[in-house]
Design a protein around this motif. Structure first.
Motif, PDB file in Angstrom:
ATOM      1  N   THR A 377       0.841  -1.193   0.000  1.00 54.41           N
ATOM      2  CA  THR A 377       0.000   0.000   0.000  1.00 54.41           C
ATOM      3  C   THR A 377       0.878   1.246   0.000  1.00 54.41           C
ATOM      4  OG1 THR A 377      -1.731  -1.143   1.256  1.00 54.41           O
ATOM      5  CG2 THR A 377      -1.838   1.259   1.168  1.00 54.41           C
ATOM      6  N   VAL A 378       0.588   2.156  -0.937  1.00 62.04           N
ATOM      7  CA  VAL A 378       1.328   3.414  -1.034  1.00 62.04           C
ATOM      8  C   VAL A 378       0.317   4.557  -1.013  1.00 62.04           C
ATOM      9  CG1 VAL A 378       2.716   4.881  -2.569  1.00 62.04           C
ATOM     10  CG2 VAL A 378       3.290   2.464  -2.281  1.00 62.04           C
ATOM     11  N   VAL A 379       0.609   5.593  -0.239  1.00 61.89           N
ATOM     12  CA  VAL A 379      -0.213   6.801  -0.254  1.00 61.89           C
ATOM     13  C   VAL A 379       0.661   7.980  -0.639  1.00 61.89           C
ATOM     14  CG1 VAL A 379      -1.854   5.953   1.460  1.00 61.89           C
ATOM     15  CG2 VAL A 379       0.133   7.280   2.215  1.00 61.89           C
ATOM     16  N   GLY A 380       0.023   8.980  -1.262  1.00 59.33           N
ATOM     17  CA  GLY A 380       0.757  10.173  -1.674  1.00 59.33           C
ATOM     18  C   GLY A 380      -0.200  11.315  -1.917  1.00 59.33           C
ATOM     19  N   GLY A 381       0.353  12.414  -2.431  1.00 63.50           N
ATOM     20  CA  GLY A 381      -0.456  13.590  -2.709  1.00 63.50           C
ATOM     21  C   GLY A 381      -0.330  14.631  -1.616  1.00 63.50           C
ATOM     22  N   MET A 382      -1.005  15.752  -1.822  1.00 67.36           N
ATOM     23  CA  MET A 382      -0.945  16.883  -0.894  1.00 67.36           C
ATOM     24  C   MET A 382      -1.495  16.522   0.484  1.00 67.36           C
ATOM     25  SD  MET A 382      -2.344  19.665  -3.643  1.00 67.36           S
ATOM     26  CE  MET A 382      -2.462  21.012  -2.465  1.00 67.36           C
ATOM     27  N   LYS A 383      -2.446  15.611   0.526  1.00 66.37           N
ATOM     28  CA  LYS A 383      -3.076  15.200   1.787  1.00 66.37           C
ATOM     29  C   LYS A 383      -2.768  13.734   2.092  1.00 66.37           C
ATOM     30  CE  LYS A 383      -5.460  17.674   3.733  1.00 66.37           C
ATOM     31  NZ  LYS A 383      -5.138  18.679   4.789  1.00 66.37           N
ATOM     32  N   ALA A 384      -1.502  13.361   1.871  1.00 71.22           N
ATOM     33  CA  ALA A 384      -1.104  11.973   2.101  1.00 71.22           C
ATOM     34  C   ALA A 384      -1.280  11.566   3.562  1.00 71.22           C
ATOM     35  CB  ALA A 384       0.343  11.774   1.667  1.00 71.22           C
ATOM     36  N   ASP A 385      -1.028  12.496   4.489  1.00 72.94           N
ATOM     37  CA  ASP A 385      -1.197  12.179   5.909  1.00 72.94           C
ATOM     38  C   ASP A 385      -2.640  11.772   6.213  1.00 72.94           C
ATOM     39  OD1 ASP A 385       1.429  12.760   6.466  1.00 72.94           O
ATOM     40  OD2 ASP A 385       1.052  14.817   7.104  1.00 72.94           O
ATOM     41  N   GLU A 386      -3.591  12.541   5.666  1.00 77.33           N
ATOM     42  CA  GLU A 386      -5.006  12.243   5.884  1.00 77.33           C
ATOM     43  C   GLU A 386      -5.375  10.905   5.250  1.00 77.33           C
ATOM     44  OE1 GLU A 386      -8.964  13.945   7.131  1.00 77.33           O
ATOM     45  OE2 GLU A 386      -6.895  14.519   7.505  1.00 77.33           O
ATOM     46  N   LEU A 404       4.731   8.385   0.350  1.00 81.78           N
ATOM     47  CA  LEU A 404       5.735   8.960  -0.545  1.00 81.78           C
ATOM     48  C   LEU A 404       5.390  10.406  -0.854  1.00 81.78           C
ATOM     49  CD1 LEU A 404       6.218   5.916  -2.956  1.00 81.78           C
ATOM     50  CD2 LEU A 404       7.663   6.600  -1.038  1.00 81.78           C
ATOM     51  N   ASN A 405       6.413  11.232  -0.991  1.00 87.89           N
ATOM     52  CA  ASN A 405       6.207  12.672  -1.087  1.00 87.89           C
ATOM     53  C   ASN A 405       6.044  13.190  -2.506  1.00 87.89           C
ATOM     54  OD1 ASN A 405       6.406  13.032   1.729  1.00 87.89           O
ATOM     55  ND2 ASN A 405       8.644  12.986   1.600  1.00 87.89           N
ATOM     56  N   SER A 406       6.496  12.466  -3.497  1.00 86.00           N
ATOM     57  CA  SER A 406       6.438  12.977  -4.870  1.00 86.00           C
ATOM     58  C   SER A 406       5.834  11.943  -5.800  1.00 86.00           C
ATOM     59  CB  SER A 406       7.835  13.358  -5.367  1.00 86.00           C
ATOM     60  OG  SER A 406       8.581  12.202  -5.687  1.00 86.00           O
ATOM     61  N   MET A 407       5.311  12.440  -6.929  1.00 88.26           N
ATOM     62  CA  MET A 407       4.719  11.547  -7.915  1.00 88.26           C
ATOM     63  C   MET A 407       5.796  10.671  -8.559  1.00 88.26           C
ATOM     64  SD  MET A 407       1.508  11.145  -8.569  1.00 88.26           S
ATOM     65  CE  MET A 407       0.724  12.738  -8.337  1.00 88.26           C
TER      66      MET A 407
END
Length: 444
Positions: A377-386, A404-407
């Motif tokens: 499972t990977v999450v990202g985007g401006m609201k990755a924390d949420e 992950l912080n970048s696309m």
């Protein structure tokens, strides 16, 4: 056509040529230039077109694409806005791309129009047909509640009272107020009547006549189905076009019957069968025969970002746009059809085009995913924390989620994954950014 309109059109087409020749193009700038020169340029551009407007919360883009392919089987000049640029400037740009029609020739324009933009374009477009797909909670910061959204759609229809409104009969909202327009309806009629209750957190299930909770003989999803009120005479209207049977639902396609005719589309999910039903209804309204519609559906391709299949280093990647709770839940059900182990990627942005309020993800049924064969499972985007928090609350172990912080990092993680199947759920601007980098890396 006035001199001002003529100059505006030429300026817009010159800008379009420049963007197409020297850049990757732009879907709205030529329209912005033309509209700045002549605010009435759209009326001049649409003079020789019969216009179909497709609007609603979900499904506009695929409904438009399927409708265009069906109409092309009969009509030689069909114009549309395929990039999904569905606000005023983008619609003007669409007409700037159109070839000049010969004297006496009439084209058909099938336009996806943002609900909030209807009031800015409806008087110029003068549609012959409005298609109302559905209304769900979407971008609350822009639109407000579902009743506010439908009011925008209804006001636009009232401004063109001779236009027919072709509406999803399964939505109680579309039967909630009187309109001066002729009306036709499409919907599902594929099961024997039985009692069923919608989820307790469902919007739009109060009777507009007496304010009691509606009952259902059939329910497809959310508030859509064969509704009726036990306390008054409010009920679903009679159907002009209907789904008679759902024959096959897979991860890659759907097969079903409309009015006794079998069709297959290259996308999955009940929500996409609604889109096909809407497209069929438009085509039949405009005189296209079922066999021709079937041929048009065969030629339809997946719309970018909507169950788009991408090959990344031999991996089968399925990209889905998510933007509101109902659409998200339908995509989650779709992902649940995956039998192979897979990597889940969830990218959440909150730019204006996505909706700045991301609280809608808490209405998503992510809890269902706990039983899916997810291996990474990977999450990202401006609201990755949420996004990470939502998945953790749903039951996916926090230690198994990589943020992950970048696309670029997300794409690299997909490239290096040991899983052969990947499902990406991305909001609108995240999807656009992802596709741009995938193109740069020659994955698209």
């Amino acid at each position: 056509m006035t001199l001002r309109s003529n100059f505006a059109i030429n300026a817009g087409r010159f800008a379009l040529w420049g963007l197409t020749t020297f850049t990757r193009g732009g879907s709205s700038l030529p329209g912005k230039i033309a509209t700045t020169i002549d605010p009435n340029v759209l009326e001049a551009l649409t003079k020789n077109y019969k216009v179909v407007v497709i609007t609603g919360t979900n499904g506009k883009t695929l409904t438009t694409a399927l409708t265009v392919q069906a109409l092309k089987q009969k009509y030689p000049q069909v114009l549309t806005n395929p990039t999904g640029s569905n606000m005023q400037q983008g619609i003007v740009s669409t007409f700037l791309t159109a070839p000049n029609l010969k004297d006496g020739e009439q084209g058909i324009a099938v336009l996806e129009v943002d609900e909030g933009s209807l009031k800015h374009v409806v008087n110029a477009l003068k549609p012959e047909l409005f298609v109302h797909t559905n209304v769900f909670r979407d971008q609350m910061d822009r639109y407000g509640e579902i009743y506010s959204i439908y009011e925008l759609m209804a006001d636009a229809a009232k401004a063109v009272p001779n236009a027919t409104v072709l509406a999803n009969a399964d939505s109680p909202l579309f039967n909630s107020m009187e309109l001066p327009n002729p009306r036709e309806y499409f919907g599902f009629d594929h099961k024997v009547d039985h009692d069923v209750e919608p989820h307790y957190n469902t919007d739009g299930i109060l009777c507009p006549h007496c304010n009691n909770v509606l009952s259902y003989h059939n329910l497809t999803y959310a508030n859509l189905g064969k509704y009726y009120c036990k306390h008054c005479d409010f009920k679903r209207p009679n159907l002009d076009y209907s789904i008679n049977k759902v024959e096959e639902l897979t991860l890659t396609h759907s097969t079903f019957e409309i009015d006794g005719h079998s069709f297959t589309i290259p996308v999955a999910g009940l929500y996409n069968i609604y889109n096909a039903l809407a497209a069929y209804s438009v085509a039949r309204f405009l005189g296209v025969e079922p066999n021709d519609i079937r041929e048009g559906f065969k030629q339809a391709e997946r719309v970018f970002g909507r169950q788009e299949i991408i090959n990344i280093n031999g991996k089968k990647v399925l990209l889905n746009l998510v933007k509101n709770p109902v659409g998200l839940n339908q995509v989650i059900e779709l992902v649940g059809l995956e039998k192979n182990p897979f990597m889940l990627v969830s990218i959440l942005n909150n730019q204006y085009a996505d909706g700045t309020d991301v609280s809608w993800i808490w209405d998503g049924h992510y809890e269902q995913m706990v039983n899916f064969p997810i291996k990474e499972t990977v999450v990202g985007g401006m609201k990755a924390d949420e996004m990470k928090l939502r998945l953790t609350v749903a039951g996916i172990p926090e230690e198994s989620i990589t943020q992950l912080n970048s696309m670029n990092d997300i794409i690299e993680a997909i490239e290096n994954s040991s899983e052969e199947h990947v499902h990406i759920l991305a909001t609108y601007t995240a999807m656009l950014e992802l596709r741009k980098i995938l193109q740069e890396k020659n994955h698209l």
